[in-house]
Design a protein around this motif. Sequence first.
Motif, mmCIF file in Angstrom:
data_model
loop_
_atom_site.group_PDB
_atom_site.id
_atom_site.type_symbol
_atom_site.label_atom_id
_atom_site.label_comp_id
_atom_site.label_asym_id
_atom_site.label_seq_id
_atom_site.Cartn_x
_atom_site.Cartn_y
_atom_site.Cartn_z
ATOM 1 N N LEU A 167 0.813 -1.173 -0.035
ATOM 2 C CA LEU A 167 -0.175 0.057 0.069
ATOM 3 C C LEU A 167 0.974 1.323 -0.030
ATOM 4 O O LEU A 167 1.979 1.401 0.696
ATOM 5 N N THR A 168 0.621 2.399 -0.581
ATOM 6 C CA THR A 168 1.120 3.455 -0.921
ATOM 7 C C THR A 168 0.303 4.635 -0.610
ATOM 8 O O THR A 168 -0.844 4.612 -0.506
ATOM 9 N N GLU A 169 0.886 5.811 -0.461
ATOM 10 C CA GLU A 169 0.110 6.961 -0.123
ATOM 11 C C GLU A 169 0.871 8.328 -0.820
ATOM 12 O O GLU A 169 2.352 8.225 -0.884
ATOM 13 N N SER A 170 0.372 9.000 -1.376
ATOM 14 C CA SER A 170 0.907 10.195 -2.122
ATOM 15 C C SER A 170 1.310 11.116 -0.942
ATOM 16 O O SER A 170 0.494 11.872 -0.307
ATOM 17 N N VAL A 171 2.889 11.630 -0.918
ATOM 18 C CA VAL A 171 3.181 12.529 -0.029
ATOM 19 C C VAL A 171 3.547 13.757 -0.519
ATOM 20 O O VAL A 171 4.363 13.745 -1.594
#
Length: 334
Positions: A167-171
Amino acid sequence: MEQQRRLTDAELATAVLDIEDPLAIENLSRTRPDASLQPSIIGEYHRPTTEQAIWCCHCQTHRHWNGFVVENETGNRYVIGSHCGPKHYELSFASARRQHTDLKQRQGLSRRLADILLVDAELLDSITHVLQSEGLRRIDAARAAIKKAAGDMFFRLQPIAVRGATLTESVRVRDYAAEARRPSSDKRDESPIYSFENRSIGTLEGAGLLIENGDCRDELLALRQALIEARKAHTRGTDSITTTDLQKIVKRCDEAHSRAEHAIALARRAPAFFSNENVSRLERWSEQFDAFRVQRTDVGFDVALSRGTAVRIVALEALELPHLADLGTASAEK
């Protein structure tokens, strides 16, 4: 085109192509064979260097630990070292060696197919037990519930599950490189430049819960079909089947079994989708989307939708799946 085999598959199954004591074979001649007569390799030997070297018809002395037993049209048999074979027979030895290699490969494949067919009935029964198991039914029901209640979340998570990705998140981060590339006319502009990058949140646990195409059921059905086709080929007789096609039959069974075992292992871990660690990751992952948000509950989690409603996803409790029977002994060389 494959070379004509001198043995049927039934004969090949019991043929001894690796000879433990080449000097004990029948019709052994210690003369140097006529190099103009086409040799036929009937077996090979490999002895440890701690033992005495094997006598060679070309060298006329004990010099080799690896070599072949060859036969020609005289009916005599000769022991020749692996290096001396090409020297003595030149190109004709290369042809004989290719045919021998093909025979060894086919023998391995035939024996592997026999091993598979010894256990195919037991394996087919175990496939049926898994397909009809309560555990698999519960996984199917949980997957369908998530897909129906929170379709947007489901379709975003599904490719991550299929790839086994994280899982990834946009930072939002400051882009110092972009600031350094400013035109000289803008050097007085010291305002920061920002960009976005994807950062890992962590592993998506229980991925088997979200996989539809190529899931446990699909892989088990593919294995069942591979076994049925292997049995049909054996019943029709394999002598008319090329070694390439025989290899495909065996490889299909072995690979289908491996994929089915992997799929069952994924299915067994499906409840981990609702673990505290995974739900925490899902909560953090969902923050970047407007259409839904994941919120932990005592019984699983809620998915708050953009239209102002929330759906409850009840956790999948621990489950059991029947054991998949083994597929015979180790695979033959492919």
